[in-house]
Write a protein that holds these residues in place. Structure first.
Motif, PDB file in Angstrom:
ATOM      1  N   PHE A 386      56.526  18.999  91.541  1.00 19.47           N
ATOM      2  CA  PHE A 386      57.433  18.660  92.639  1.00 19.47           C
ATOM      3  C   PHE A 386      58.754  19.409  92.590  1.00 19.47           C
ATOM      4  CE2 PHE A 386      59.086  16.317  96.025  1.00 19.47           C
ATOM      5  CZ  PHE A 386      60.367  15.920  95.730  1.00 19.47           C
ATOM      6  N   LEU A 387      59.227  19.800  93.753  1.00 19.08           N
ATOM      7  CA  LEU A 387      60.515  20.465  93.944  1.00 19.08           C
ATOM      8  C   LEU A 387      61.419  19.613  94.829  1.00 19.08           C
ATOM      9  CD1 LEU A 387      59.928  24.157  95.076  1.00 19.08           C
ATOM     10  CD2 LEU A 387      61.436  23.444  93.282  1.00 19.08           C
ATOM     11  N   ALA A 388      62.694  19.544  94.537  1.00 15.39           N
ATOM     12  CA  ALA A 388      63.623  18.829  95.412  1.00 15.39           C
ATOM     13  C   ALA A 388      63.612  19.435  96.818  1.00 15.39           C
ATOM     14  CB  ALA A 388      65.036  18.878  94.833  1.00 15.39           C
ATOM     15  N   MET A 389      63.583  20.744  96.893  1.00 16.52           N
ATOM     16  CA  MET A 389      63.578  21.409  98.195  1.00 16.52           C
ATOM     17  C   MET A 389      62.356  21.009  99.011  1.00 16.52           C
ATOM     18  SD  MET A 389      64.780  25.206  96.972  1.00 16.52           S
ATOM     19  CE  MET A 389      64.695  25.909  98.618  1.00 16.52           C
ATOM     20  N   THR A 390      61.230  20.837  98.331  1.00 17.35           N
ATOM     21  CA  THR A 390      60.016  20.405  99.017  1.00 17.35           C
ATOM     22  C   THR A 390      60.198  19.003  99.575  1.00 17.35           C
ATOM     23  OG1 THR A 390      58.647  21.785  97.569  1.00 17.35           O
ATOM     24  CG2 THR A 390      57.547  20.008  98.755  1.00 17.35           C
ATOM     25  N   GLY A 391      60.821  18.131  98.795  1.00 14.50           N
ATOM     26  CA  GLY A 391      61.067  16.771  99.253  1.00 14.50           C
ATOM     27  C   GLY A 391      61.978  16.729 100.466  1.00 14.50           C
ATOM     28  N   TYR A 392      62.996  17.573 100.477  1.00 13.90           N
ATOM     29  CA  TYR A 392      63.898  17.620 101.627  1.00 13.90           C
ATOM     30  C   TYR A 392      63.153  18.066 102.886  1.00 13.90           C
ATOM     31  CZ  TYR A 392      67.698  17.275  98.172  1.00 13.90           C
ATOM     32  OH  TYR A 392      68.533  16.864  97.161  1.00 13.90           O
ATOM     33  N   GLU A 393      62.255  19.018 102.726  1.00 11.73           N
ATOM     34  CA  GLU A 393      61.443  19.454 103.866  1.00 11.73           C
ATOM     35  C   GLU A 393      60.499  18.342 104.323  1.00 11.73           C
ATOM     36  OE1 GLU A 393      59.408  22.014 106.726  1.00 11.73           O
ATOM     37  OE2 GLU A 393      61.434  21.681 105.984  1.00 11.73           O
ATOM     38  N   GLN A 394      59.941  17.590 103.375  1.00 12.18           N
ATOM     39  CA  GLN A 394      59.071  16.466 103.728  1.00 12.18           C
ATOM     40  C   GLN A 394      59.787  15.498 104.664  1.00 12.18           C
ATOM     41  OE1 GLN A 394      58.003  14.631 100.018  1.00 12.18           O
ATOM     42  NE2 GLN A 394      56.124  15.808  99.774  1.00 12.18           N
ATOM     43  N   VAL A 395      60.981  15.073 104.280  1.00 11.62           N
ATOM     44  CA  VAL A 395      61.653  14.030 105.062  1.00 11.62           C
ATOM     45  C   VAL A 395      62.202  14.571 106.373  1.00 11.62           C
ATOM     46  CG1 VAL A 395      62.101  12.567 103.068  1.00 11.62           C
ATOM     47  CG2 VAL A 395      63.820  14.257 103.742  1.00 11.62           C
ATOM     48  N   ARG A 396      62.520  15.866 106.435  1.00 12.49           N
ATOM     49  CA  ARG A 396      62.887  16.454 107.729  1.00 12.49           C
ATOM     50  C   ARG A 396      61.724  16.300 108.698  1.00 12.49           C
ATOM     51  NH1 ARG A 396      61.509  20.008 110.912  1.00 12.49           N
ATOM     52  NH2 ARG A 396      59.895  20.744 109.485  1.00 12.49           N
ATOM     53  N   SER A 397      60.524  16.631 108.227  1.00 12.66           N
ATOM     54  CA  SER A 397      59.335  16.555 109.067  1.00 12.66           C
ATOM     55  C   SER A 397      58.992  15.114 109.432  1.00 12.66           C
ATOM     56  CB  SER A 397      58.157  17.206 108.337  1.00 12.66           C
ATOM     57  OG  SER A 397      56.954  17.042 109.052  1.00 12.66           O
ATOM     58  N   VAL A 398      59.092  14.207 108.461  1.00 16.14           N
ATOM     59  CA  VAL A 398      58.770  12.796 108.713  1.00 16.14           C
ATOM     60  C   VAL A 398      59.720  12.199 109.749  1.00 16.14           C
ATOM     61  CG1 VAL A 398      58.811  10.491 107.672  1.00 16.14           C
ATOM     62  CG2 VAL A 398      57.632  12.365 106.511  1.00 16.14           C
ATOM     63  N   ALA A 399      61.013  12.500 109.636  1.00 12.88           N
ATOM     64  CA  ALA A 399      61.980  11.984 110.614  1.00 12.88           C
ATOM     65  C   ALA A 399      61.662  12.508 112.009  1.00 12.88           C
ATOM     66  CB  ALA A 399      63.401  12.362 110.206  1.00 12.88           C
ATOM     67  N   ALA A 400      61.272  13.772 112.088  1.00 13.01           N
ATOM     68  CA  ALA A 400      60.897  14.339 113.386  1.00 13.01           C
ATOM     69  C   ALA A 400      59.672  13.629 113.956  1.00 13.01           C
ATOM     70  CB  ALA A 400      60.628  15.832 113.244  1.00 13.01           C
ATOM     71  N   ALA A 401      58.691  13.343 113.108  1.00  8.87           N
ATOM     72  CA  ALA A 401      57.483  12.646 113.557  1.00  8.87           C
ATOM     73  C   ALA A 401      57.810  11.254 114.065  1.00  8.87           C
ATOM     74  CB  ALA A 401      56.464  12.587 112.415  1.00  8.87           C
ATOM     75  N   LEU A 402      58.668  10.542 113.348  1.00  4.56           N
ATOM     76  CA  LEU A 402      59.037   9.193 113.779  1.00  4.56           C
ATOM     77  C   LEU A 402      59.827   9.211 115.081  1.00  4.56           C
ATOM     78  CD1 LEU A 402      59.983   7.581 110.353  1.00  4.56           C
ATOM     79  CD2 LEU A 402      57.939   7.132 111.732  1.00  4.56           C
ATOM     80  N   ALA A 403      60.506  10.320 115.347  1.00  4.46           N
ATOM     81  CA  ALA A 403      61.247  10.465 116.601  1.00  4.46           C
ATOM     82  C   ALA A 403      60.348  10.937 117.745  1.00  4.46           C
ATOM     83  CB  ALA A 403      62.399  11.438 116.409  1.00  4.46           C
ATOM     84  N   GLY A 404      59.079  11.196 117.439  1.00  2.04           N
ATOM     85  CA  GLY A 404      58.146  11.657 118.464  1.00  2.04           C
ATOM     86  C   GLY A 404      58.196  13.142 118.722  1.00  2.04           C
ATOM     87  N   ASP A 405      58.889  13.897 117.876  1.00  2.00           N
ATOM     88  CA  ASP A 405      58.999  15.349 118.036  1.00  2.00           C
ATOM     89  C   ASP A 405      57.930  16.019 117.174  1.00  2.00           C
ATOM     90  OD1 ASP A 405      59.708  17.995 118.271  1.00  2.00           O
ATOM     91  OD2 ASP A 405      61.850  17.680 117.878  1.00  2.00           O
ATOM     92  N   ARG A 406      56.719  16.077 117.682  1.00  6.05           N
ATOM     93  CA  ARG A 406      55.611  16.625 116.886  1.00  6.05           C
ATOM     94  C   ARG A 406      55.796  18.120 116.612  1.00  6.05           C
ATOM     95  NH1 ARG A 406      53.458  13.210 113.861  1.00  6.05           N
ATOM     96  NH2 ARG A 406      52.090  14.962 113.338  1.00  6.05           N
TER      97      ARG A 406
END
Length: 459
Positions: A386-406
């Protein structure tokens, strides 16, 4: 999801680096987060390995959205080319982010269960229209429940280190010997901890960056005794226990390692063995830990071999996710790594290092239970890459998904460094070594982890 459910917060479990970044990303999307942290302060797990220096530079461990939250406060980002310790990371960045979030972070809040309201894992009817219900234990043991529109579990793996037993279970006698067994890299700068290991024989079980660090620390302690500088480590000796044999790759690639910081750490471990400060025992799978009459410990292998008695045991065999409080959710996890099924092939440690893991997001982190995401170290299950940078990218994508921005959720906005170490951290007082060999990924644990999460929490 109905309108009343959309008005509920997104629960983020864990106020570590990835959990706080998740909260920042949600705010960026006008989604209200509520972060539940089991400890008394932000980054409680990171603080447990505050003495360990990360392999990553400051430029690689600050999330852009969190940095934007900090900007109005006058926060000054540390020199991006330098390497923080776990303590630096917590105090100079993570706690300030939590402070900016204010009441959106609740401390001493231990999550004990997550489910769909009125629906256990068996019930199908109207399942996705129901909010999540999160049970927690607060200060003084007070029980509480909170309803949520979605759940992001960023609790990491730091609290569940793997045991000494070669079968993945605790060795017989391991729990009874708990007063002489630790699952963390010791902080030998702490006088009390130093006394515990100085002049003693210590077994170090493990073959990753954390084990390398522990061996290097113990070797330094022994050398200090020889130097006669008033710090008596005379007689300090390590027995390094590996479940496999020693091969050309055991210590990494040295100066030619694709992951330079890992190579430097491997060379330090090799120097401990070559210098006589540690003996290597190979092909040894611990089955029993026996106490002798004088309180020392004897490790017995599955093949019946008995090692010479030691005073202390340091178990650094990785970490694993605590899935117990998610038992009523329908998770799709790989049976081997305990990572999301779509993510597991991308992070298999038999095939990948952190620099070769493809950036990923909500699609790979999704489960049969809609709007539940395991992120950060928790998402990697038992994989240590695991990389911290990878985790930051994960949550950027997850927040976008929850906002409906596929479109944004599926877009890759991360370029990983070609060098970097997946778990562990550098030797605390040798930042110049890290600077000479190049940067890397993250800390803890695992992690990460040399003290943090090689498989943890980390970063």
């Amino acid at each position: 999801m109905n309108a009343s459910t959309e008005a509920l917060p997104v629960i983020v479990i864990g106020a570590g680096p990835i959990g706080l970044a998740a909260a920042a990303r949600l705010i960026e999307r006008d989604i209200e987060p509520l972060v539940l942290e089991a400890g008394p302060a932000a980054a409680s797990a990171v603080r447990d390995w505050s003495h360990v220096r990360l392999f990553s530079t400051w430029s690689e461990v600050v999330d852009p959205a969190a940095e934007k939250l900090l900007a109005p406060t006058g926060w000054v980002k540390p020199d991006g080319a330098t390497y923080p310790s776990g303590g630096d990371w917590a105090e100079l960045y993570l706690q300030p982010v939590a402070d900016v979030l204010g009441d959106r972070v609740r401390y001493n809040a231990t999550v004990t269960g997550v489910s769909r309201s009125g629906r256990d894992r068996i019930v199908d009817a109207d399942r996705e229209s129901q909010p999540f219900v999160v049970h927690l234990t607060g200060p003084e043991g007070r029980e509480e429940r909170i309803f949520a529109r979605a759940v992001i579990d960023a609790s990491g793996t730091w609290s569940t280190p793997s045991p000494a037993g070669g079968s993945g279970l605790h060795a017989l006698g391991e729990k009874n010997a708990a007063d002489h067994v630790t699952y963390r890299v010791p902080d030998l700068k702490d006088p009390a901890v130093r006394t515990r290991y100085a002049g003693k024989r210590t077994a170090v079980i493990g073959s990753g960056a954390s084990a390398f660090t522990a061996l290097a620390y113990l070797a330094d302690l022994a050398k200090n005794g020889e130097d006669g500088n008033g710090e008596d480590g005379t007689g300090t000796h390590a027995t390094w226990i590996l479940r496999r044999g020693i091969s050309g790759s055991t210590f990494g690639g040295g100066s030619a390692d694709q992951l330079p910081a890992r190579g430097a750490l491997g060379l330090a471990a090799k120097a401990a063995v070559d210098g006589g400060y540690a003996d290597a025992v190979t092909g040894f799978r611990t089955d029993v830990i026996e106490k002798t009459g004088d309180g020392r410990l004897v490790l017995v292998g599955e093949d019946g071999r008995r090692l010479d008695p030691v005073d202390e045991v340091i178990v650094l065999t990785g970490f694993r996710p605590d899935l117990s409080f998610l038992d009523e959710l329908r998770l799709g996890l790989d049976e081997r790594l305990q990572a999301p099924v779509e993510l597991a092939p991308l992070i298999d440690p038999n095939q990948h290092s952190c620099g070769t893991v493809y950036p990923h997001g909500a699609s790979e982190l999704s489960h049969p239970e809609k709007d539940v995401y395991l992120v950060g170290m928790k998402s990697y299950g038992r994989a240590p890459t695991f990389l911290a940078m990878t985790g930051y990218e994960q949550v950027r994508s997850v927040a976008a998904a929850l906002a409906g921005d596929r479109e944004a959720a599926e877009r890759v906005e991360l370029t990983l460094p070609e060098t970097g170490v997946c778990g562990g951290a550098g030797l605390f007082d040798q930042p110049e070594a890290a600077e000479e060999t190049g940067g890397g990924c993250c800390a803890a644990p695992a992690t990460l982890t040399v003290g943090a999460p090689v498989s943890s929490g980390g970063c």
